[in-house]
Design a protein around this motif. Structure first.
Motif, short mmCIF file in Angstrom:
data_model
loop_
_atom_site.label_atom_id
_atom_site.label_comp_id
_atom_site.label_asym_id
_atom_site.label_seq_id
_atom_site.Cartn_x
_atom_site.Cartn_y
_atom_site.Cartn_z
N GLY A 25 0.83 -1.21 0.00
CA GLY A 25 0.00 0.00 0.00
C GLY A 25 0.86 1.25 0.00
N THR A 26 0.53 2.19 0.88
CA THR A 26 1.27 3.47 0.91
C THR A 26 2.32 3.48 2.02
OG1 THR A 26 -0.34 4.46 2.41
CG2 THR A 26 -0.77 4.69 0.05
N SER A 27 2.64 2.30 2.59
CA SER A 27 3.61 2.26 3.69
C SER A 27 5.02 2.51 3.17
CB SER A 27 3.54 0.91 4.40
OG SER A 27 4.01 -0.11 3.55
N GLY A 28 5.94 2.77 4.11
CA GLY A 28 7.33 3.03 3.75
C GLY A 28 7.50 4.48 3.33
N ASN A 29 8.76 4.89 3.17
CA ASN A 29 9.07 6.26 2.73
C ASN A 29 10.53 6.32 2.30
OD1 ASN A 29 10.12 6.62 5.62
ND2 ASN A 29 7.91 6.46 5.92
N VAL A 30 10.84 7.29 1.45
CA VAL A 30 12.20 7.42 0.90
C VAL A 30 12.55 8.90 0.84
CG1 VAL A 30 13.73 6.72 -0.98
CG2 VAL A 30 11.59 5.48 -0.63
N SER A 31 13.84 9.21 1.11
CA SER A 31 14.27 10.61 1.03
C SER A 31 15.68 10.70 0.47
CB SER A 31 14.22 11.28 2.40
OG SER A 31 15.25 10.78 3.24
N VAL A 32 16.02 11.88 -0.06
CA VAL A 32 17.41 12.18 -0.47
C VAL A 32 17.76 13.58 0.03
CG1 VAL A 32 17.47 10.70 -2.52
CG2 VAL A 32 16.69 13.06 -2.75
N ARG A 33 19.03 13.77 0.35
CA ARG A 33 19.50 15.11 0.75
C ARG A 33 19.40 16.05 -0.45
NH1 ARG A 33 22.75 15.88 5.49
NH2 ARG A 33 23.74 13.89 5.97
N ILE A 34 19.06 17.31 -0.20
CA ILE A 34 19.07 18.31 -1.27
C ILE A 34 19.88 19.53 -0.83
CG2 ILE A 34 16.95 17.71 -2.52
CD1 ILE A 34 15.45 19.75 -0.73
N ASP A 35 20.33 20.26 -1.83
CA ASP A 35 21.12 21.46 -1.58
C ASP A 35 20.20 22.64 -1.32
OD1 ASP A 35 23.73 21.85 -1.32
OD2 ASP A 35 24.20 22.09 -3.46
#
Ligand SMILES: [Zn+2]
Length: 218
Positions: A25-35
């Protein structure tokens, strides 16, 4: 829309995470560093409770180090606090992925960590995968516990919940999630046929040195 290349890359990793069945489903999450000027802790993260297959780059939410959106009106993932805590504690980390994959979650449900039983795990993740102390999802307590158990490695198990992986890029974090999931499956199977045995100590130490050198930590 700022950070468009990073939005596209993050979204490609998100779609692959969903396709591999590491979340449901919509579980979990992901991110990246940004400037973001004068904000070393800024990152771009998946939104709360939106289906992955139809997710678009503009729905990703850029946050500053106070977890305030710096563009758009999207609602960030409820686990943003743990992502931020990892970026603060680990300057070497460029991306964080959180999944609810079955075998990694099963270990946390059984109150077990994942020992260093496969050479590849030590070289690529930095050793076994520790189980954090329990914390309610989205809280400061869980963020602290997650960072503590992560240490200098690239993955951590979250009890009664799932796992987090860290790496330079979102696709590398995805590879860590997939590897930990596979080794968790191997571990549970080995335990069922007589017991999993750790990588020999001398190999473990040599593999840890390779990991630390590659990660720029040694
Ligand atoms: Zn979760």
């Amino acid at each position: 829309m700022a950070h468009s290349a990073q939005r596209d890359e993050l979204l490609a990793a998100v779609h692959e995470m969903d396709r591999l069945g590491l979340v449901s489903g919509t579980s979990g999450n992901v991110s990246v560093r940004i400037d973001v000027p004068s904000d070393p802790d800024a990152f771009l993260i998946t939104p709360a409770a939106l289906p992955y297959p139809a997710m678009t780059p503009d729905q990703l939410v850029p946050l500053n180090g106070d977890l305030e959106p710096v563009e758009g009106d999207g609602v960030p993932s409820s686990e943003s606090l743990l992502h931020l805590a990892i970026y603060r504690a680990r300057p070497d980390v460029g991306a964080v992925m959180h999944t609810h994959s079955v075998y990694a979650t099963a270990l946390g449900v059984a109150n077990r960590s994942l020992p260093p039983i496969v050479d590849e795990l030590v070289v690529y993740v930095g050793g076994g995968v520790e189980l954090a102390e329990y914390g309610f999802p989205g809280t400061v307590e869980l963020a602290r516990a997650g960072v503590d158990a992560l240490g200098d490695r690239r993955a951590v198990l979250i009890p009664h919940h799932g796992m987090f992986a860290v790496a330079d890029t979102a696709f590398e974090a995805l590879r860590v999630c997939a590897l930990v999931e596979r080794v968790a499956q191997v571990f549970i199977n080995a335990e069922a046929i007589g017991g999993a045995i750790r990588v020999p100590r001398s190999s473990f130490e040599a593999e840890r040195r390779v990991y630390l050198k590659r990660a720029g930590l040694g």
